[in-house]
Design a protein around this motif. Structure first.
Motif, PDB file in Angstrom:
ATOM      1  N   ALA A  16       0.897  -1.155  -0.013  1.00 15.21           N
ATOM      2  CA  ALA A  16      -0.005   0.159   0.092  1.00 15.21           C
ATOM      3  C   ALA A  16       0.750   1.396  -0.054  1.00 15.21           C
ATOM      4  O   ALA A  16       0.701   2.224  -0.914  1.00 15.21           O
ATOM      5  N   ARG A  36       1.063   4.166  -2.804  1.00 16.52           N
ATOM      6  CA  ARG A  36       0.799   5.547  -2.552  1.00 16.52           C
ATOM      7  C   ARG A  36       1.810   6.460  -3.046  1.00 16.52           C
ATOM      8  O   ARG A  36       1.569   7.511  -3.687  1.00 16.52           O
ATOM      9  N   ALA A  46      -0.485   5.692  -7.248  1.00 24.41           N
ATOM     10  CA  ALA A  46      -1.764   4.562  -7.328  1.00 24.41           C
ATOM     11  C   ALA A  46      -2.560   4.440  -6.105  1.00 24.41           C
ATOM     12  O   ALA A  46      -2.496   3.595  -5.363  1.00 24.41           O
ATOM     13  N   GLY A  47      -3.408   5.539  -6.027  1.00 25.91           N
ATOM     14  CA  GLY A  47      -4.276   5.521  -4.964  1.00 25.91           C
ATOM     15  C   GLY A  47      -5.275   4.274  -4.735  1.00 25.91           C
ATOM     16  O   GLY A  47      -5.579   3.823  -3.768  1.00 25.91           O
ATOM     17  N   MET A  48      -5.589   3.818  -5.990  1.00 29.10           N
ATOM     18  CA  MET A  48      -6.667   2.709  -6.095  1.00 29.10           C
ATOM     19  C   MET A  48      -5.927   1.433  -5.234  1.00 29.10           C
ATOM     20  O   MET A  48      -6.491   0.780  -4.508  1.00 29.10           O
ATOM     21  N   LEU A  49      -4.557   1.442  -5.945  1.00 30.96           N
ATOM     22  CA  LEU A  49      -3.755  -0.047  -5.549  1.00 30.96           C
ATOM     23  C   LEU A  49      -3.503   0.315  -3.984  1.00 30.96           C
ATOM     24  O   LEU A  49      -3.292  -0.694  -3.241  1.00 30.96           O
ATOM     25  N   GLY A  53      -5.362   1.622  -1.695  1.00 27.74           N
ATOM     26  CA  GLY A  53      -6.586   1.151  -1.067  1.00 27.74           C
ATOM     27  C   GLY A  53      -6.807  -0.543  -1.044  1.00 27.74           C
ATOM     28  O   GLY A  53      -7.086  -1.012  -0.071  1.00 27.74           O
ATOM     29  N   ALA A  54      -6.059  -1.108  -2.123  1.00 33.45           N
ATOM     30  CA  ALA A  54      -6.416  -2.270  -2.263  1.00 33.45           C
ATOM     31  C   ALA A  54      -5.604  -3.005  -1.296  1.00 33.45           C
ATOM     32  O   ALA A  54      -5.695  -4.277  -0.687  1.00 33.45           O
ATOM     33  N   PHE A  75      -7.491   1.835   4.972  1.00 34.84           N
ATOM     34  CA  PHE A  75      -8.411   1.399   3.925  1.00 34.84           C
ATOM     35  C   PHE A  75      -9.508   2.770   3.607  1.00 34.84           C
ATOM     36  O   PHE A  75      -9.854   3.328   2.618  1.00 34.84           O
ATOM     37  N   ALA A 118      -7.820   5.648   2.488  1.00 32.78           N
ATOM     38  CA  ALA A 118      -7.442   5.632   1.024  1.00 32.78           C
ATOM     39  C   ALA A 118      -8.914   6.147   0.274  1.00 32.78           C
ATOM     40  O   ALA A 118      -8.772   6.694  -0.915  1.00 32.78           O
ATOM     41  N   ARG A 119      -9.937   5.414   0.720  1.00 31.65           N
ATOM     42  CA  ARG A 119     -11.080   5.688   0.154  1.00 31.65           C
ATOM     43  C   ARG A 119     -11.279   7.237   0.299  1.00 31.65           C
ATOM     44  O   ARG A 119     -12.130   7.550  -1.023  1.00 31.65           O
ATOM     45  N   GLY A 133      -9.120   9.642   0.099  1.00 36.48           N
ATOM     46  CA  GLY A 133      -8.296  10.389  -0.566  1.00 36.48           C
ATOM     47  C   GLY A 133      -7.371  11.064   0.315  1.00 36.48           C
ATOM     48  O   GLY A 133      -6.739  11.890  -0.201  1.00 36.48           O
TER      49      GLY A 133
END
Lengths: 101, 843
Positions: free
Chosen positions: B727, B731, B735-738, B740-741, B799, B802-803, B805
């Motif tokens: 993560a 970051r 890659a914000g989505m990654l 969060g993943a 998480f 990340a969601r 932002g």
């Protein structure tokens, strides 16, 4: 932080060796090491003396390699190393003469 | 080694109107109005004074109990108190004086004074300061209510088992102590974390460690000792409470336990505790003596070295409280030697203070009277301490009134007299008022005469064989007059303390306005308005502004970070080693959250006390929800521009740097946590090796299934450690989505680990009430389970960030903290797993 690390190194060695010797003392008594013949009288005393000696050597080495410098920045690491050496020598010297268990 | 060269030259800011700066800062830093403003206050000046004021009230209550004890002992076969009440009173006297007076008093002093002498505006974690205060107050009130209800603890402040076990101490008396004191200890751990972080990360720019006031060195030593010293007692209290509540036999000899484990855990805390109390007092002396002798301290370096020696050596003495329990000669010799050796660094300080007085021109003003009272009293207590370190003498004097006399000489000499010196020295700083002439000196002489009349005599009582902690004694003519004398002088001493309190109250209410720096002291706490404004410094002292002379310069904003133009509470964070400016921290404002969280913890404690164990779960859920909300309050939702601290010096705000105050605080907390885990390992080793009733009977469960479950748990926790790294890497690359993943994957893996631990505890571990081995395995599983729960929470929080932002390439959010805790959890789980498997295999 280097200053703190060098200053605390000597007392830390003492703390580790003190804990180690106390643990070896308890374990040795429980496992009957005092009845196992070895140099210095018994395996128990040998193990304790070796641990103590290792601590003294470590503190001696620390004194030898401590950084050079002036003023309090040099004094504190030197004092820390001497504290470690003195404390290791004085608090654990009973390993060579006191009855073990 | 010279680190100063790394601190850049910092130009002063241009002068501004001091009054305008004051108004701007006070709007941001002041407490809210009215009662709600007091409840939500997080300011260190308010809370430091509140800690000290509350501690004084508890001191008065402890003193009243002491008088009741002395009334009972004034005559043989006294009928003033019955045995049960007497036992409650002497237990509460010791517990109050140690846990509700001495420790909170030193915490209050540190919280009040450190930001002022280090040149910053507040402690590192203001809400934590407030949480600590509320935990202290609520824990203390639980003990006090129990006292008035007649169900106070009655097994001594040391709570030795088996006396304090459910068999011999039925009812909730012992539980009140175990739960109430542990509640109060949360306050001590909070204080230790923030004292450490404040000293290491908030010193004024360029104030090297070797240049900071000695009081800060003493406080640093104290906080380090609290981080390492309190966890053994917290662990011991948890184990004893679990034994009492759920019958897990840690201290029950018949089932593989050992009462001596309690003594080890208690004194692993209990002896360092003496130095935890003494060090701040010694810091006060090192501050006051040079000022009142119009000189500088002799042997700054030697004193720092002595502090280091005391911090370490004090952890090697605990067994001297157990010399009579039957310990091999060699172990006796180790601890006797260490107990004698610790007198050396103590003597180094005493000689440094005497040297300072010799070098300077001592002024016999009121604080100096208390300093002299310290010398007379503490040196005698130290010498009887050396006597007690010698094993044959210890065997003779153990559990006699001689030890009572010794400990009072050490604690009143080594803490109370210096604290009275501190109070009389800093009262003008606190209140802005001068003392009432004459009353303070009268109080000092009455206390001094009363104290020595009470306790010097008590040495003789002990040497004549009178045991401690007895409520009645035979009409032995050798004891009778000694006890009566001690009781009479005890009341004299109490009158003295009442006079002292009256003096402080009159000074606060009626004293005339004091001069700005009445002692002509050089330290920074005098470089501000009197009484202290809410923000302490209008601008923070630069290297050339770090003494009391800089008052006007700082008030005009010529130091760093002047005013509060952005309308938030800002302070400067510096590098731990070099004190180089690192970033600007934005502190939280006034909040009721600390009160709410302390109340939720209190609810948990009360449910435990009431035996309503299932209702502790909702209380814990409330605690978790409030901790989540606490974390949300620290989240940054957007990037922040760098802040101009001084001309040409722009620094980032904390959300853009990984080495924040919170990060340093998390490391400190993990040090305390690691000590608790190490204490648990000590318990495993001690019981396995020393306790009778071992080896334990073969386990009924376990085998291959247990090994698989443990292995799967470890894999899940290690995967969590990979997930947080994944993560963080995502970051950084934007890659914000990654990111969060990664946090989501960490959450799932930690949740799996948590479920596996629950399954393991429920199906594969033996009944923990059967043998201490199984109880220890249960505790290890519980410890890892708790940490799995914590890192699950961290992952969920990351998480969520990340969601929203809140985690971005320039803002790591909660990822650094999660990573620290995840790695720690994986490492301790590995060790715990090895022990559980080894115990299963060995059996």
């Amino acid at each position: 932080m280097k200053l703190l690390a060098w200053t605390l190194a000597g007392p830390t060695i003492w703390a580790i060796v003190f804990s180690l010797v106390y643990a070896l003392h308890g374990a040795g008594c429980a496992l009957g090491w005092q009845d196992v013949e070895a140099p210095l009288g018994s395996a128990h005393r040998l193990a304790l003396t070796l641990a103590w000696s290792a601590g003294l050597v470590a503190c001696g080495m620390l004194l030898a390699v401590r950084p050079a410098g002036e003023g309090r920045e040099a004094y504190l690491p030197r004092a820390g190393a001497w504290i470690g050496l003195g404390a290791t020598l004085f608090t654990l010297f009973p390993v060579v003469f006191a009855s073990t268990c | 080694m010279s680190e100063a060269k790394f601190v850049p030259e910092i130009a002063p800011n241009p002068p501004q109107r001091a009054l305008a700066l004051h108004r701007q800062l006070d709007r941001v830093w002041a407490n809210g109005p009215g009662l709600w403003g007091q409840i939500t206050a997080v300011n260190h000046t308010t809370l430091g004074l509140r800690f000290m004021g509350t501690a004084l009230i508890f001191f008065a209550i402890g003193g009243i109990l002491a008088m009741l004890i002395r009334a009972q002992l004034a005559t043989p076969q006294g009928a003033f108190l019955d045995t049960d009440l007497y036992n409650q009173f002497f237990t509460m006297h010791g517990s109050i004086m140690m846990f509700l007076f001495a420790i909170p008093m030193l915490e209050g002093l540190a919280i009040y004074m450190l930001p002022k002498i280090l040149g910053t505006r507040d402690m590192a974690f203001p809400r934590l300061t407030a949480l600590g205060y509320w935990c202290y107050l609520f824990g203390g009130l639980i003990l006090l209510i129990a006292l008035f209800a007649g169900v106070a603890p009655r097994d001594g402040w040391f709570m030795y088992t088996p006396l304090s076990s459910a068999t011999y101490s039925p009812g909730i008396n012992a539980d009140v102590w175990l739960l109430g004191i542990t509640f109060v200890e949360i306050s001590a751990i909070c204080a230790a974390v923030e004292i450490t972080v404040t000293i290491l990360r908030q010193r004024a720019p360029g104030m090297k460690l070797t240049q900071m006031p000695l009081l800060a060195w003493y406080m640093l030593g104290t906080s380090a000792m609290m981080l390492v010293g309190f966890p053994p007692l917290i662990l011991g209290s948890i184990l004893l409470e679990v034994e009492r509540a759920f019958d897990w036999p840690f201290f029950d000899v018949a089932r593989g336990g050992d009462p001596l484990l309690w003594q080890h855990l208690f004194w692993l805390f209990g002896h360092p505790e003496v130095y935890i109390i003494f060090l701040p007092a010694a810091g006060v002396l090192s501050t006051i003596i040079p000022v009142l002798c119009r000189t500088t301290i002799v042997g700054y370096g030697a004193i720092v070295a002595a502090i280091v020696a005391l911090v370490f050596l004090s952890f090697g003495l605990w067994v001297h409280h157990m010399f009579t329990v039957g310990i091999p000669h060699m172990a006796l010799a180790f601890f006797s030697a260490a107990s004698v050796l610790v007198a050396v660094p103590t003597a180094v300080q005493v000689f440094a203070w005497i040297g300072t007085m010799w070098k300077g021109q001592p002024q016999l003003r009121l604080p100096m009277l208390h300093v002299l009272g310290f010398f007379l009293t503490f040196v005698m207590g130290g010498l009887t301490g050396v006597m007690l370190a010698i094993v044959p003498f210890n065997w003779q004097a153990h559990d006699t009134a001689f030890v009572t006399a010794h400990l009072h000489y050490v604690l009143i000499g080594g803490f109370v007299f210096p604290m009275m010196a501190a109070a009389t020295y800093w009262m003008p700083q606190i209140t802005g008022r001068a003392p009432i002439k004459g009353l303070g000196a009268a109080a000092f002489w009455v206390i001094l005469i009363g104290f020595h009349g009470t306790f010097f005599i008590m040495h003789l009582t002990g040497l004549m064989g009178m045991p401690r902690r007895i409520d009645v004694y035979p009409a032995n003519p050798e004891w009778t007059w000694l006890n009566l004398t001690s009781s009479i002088f005890g009341f004299v001493m109490t009158i003295g303390f009442a006079l002292f309190a009256l003096d402080l109250i009159l000074q606060a209410l009626m004293g005339r306005r004091t001069a700005r720096n009445p002692w002509r002291a050089p330290t920074l706490e005098w470089a501000m308005l009197l009484p202290t404004p809410s923000y302490t410094f209008a601008s923070l002292p630069l290297p050339q502004q770090q003494d009391a002379q800089a008052r006007l310069t700082l008030a005009r904003g010529e130091g760093a970070l002047p005013g509060a133009a952005r309308g938030v509470r800002e302070l400067l964070v510096t590098d731990a080693g070099t004190a180089r400016p690192d970033h600007v921290a934005v502190l939280p404002g006034n909040s009721a959250l600390p009160l709410g969280l302390a109340a939720a913890i209190g609810l948990f404690v009360l449910m435990m006390l009431a035996g309503l164990y299932w209702l502790t779960l909702p209380a814990l859920a409330l605690v978790a929800a409030l901790v989540w909300r606490w974390g949300r309050g620290m989240a940054f939702t957007r990037d922040h521009a760098p802040v101009t601290v001084a001309p040409g010096l722009d620094l980032p705000v904390q959300c853009h740097t990984p080495m924040t105050l919170s990060h340093t605080g998390a490391v400190c907390l993990l040090v305390a946590n690691g000590t608790l885990f190490a204490s648990l390992l000590f318990g495993v080793g001690f019981l396995s090796v020393v306790a009778p009733g071992w080896p334990a009977p073969p386990p009924g469960h376990g085998g291959v299934a247990e090994a698989w479950m443990i292995g799967a748990t470890l894999v899940a926790l290690v995967f969590g450690a990979f997930a947080v790294r994944l993560a963080d890497r995502a970051r950084r690359s934007g890659a914000g989505m990654l990111a969060g993943a990664g946090a989501g994957a960490g959450f799932v893996s930690n949740l799996v680990a948590l479920a596996l631990i629950a399954w393991l505890a429920g199906t594969a571990l033996d009944d923990p009430t059967g043998h201490a081995r199984d109880a220890l395995r249960g505790v290890l599983a519980g410890y890892v389970g708790l940490h799995a729960f914590i890192v699950t929470g961290f992952a969920a929080f990351a998480f969520d960030q990340a969601r929203r932002g809140e985690i971005a390439p320039s803002r790591p959010g909660s990822l650094p903290g999660w990573r620290l805790w995840q790695d720690y959890t994986a490492a301790t789980a590995l060790i715990a797993a090895a022990i559980v498997l080894w115990q299963g295999g060995a059996a």
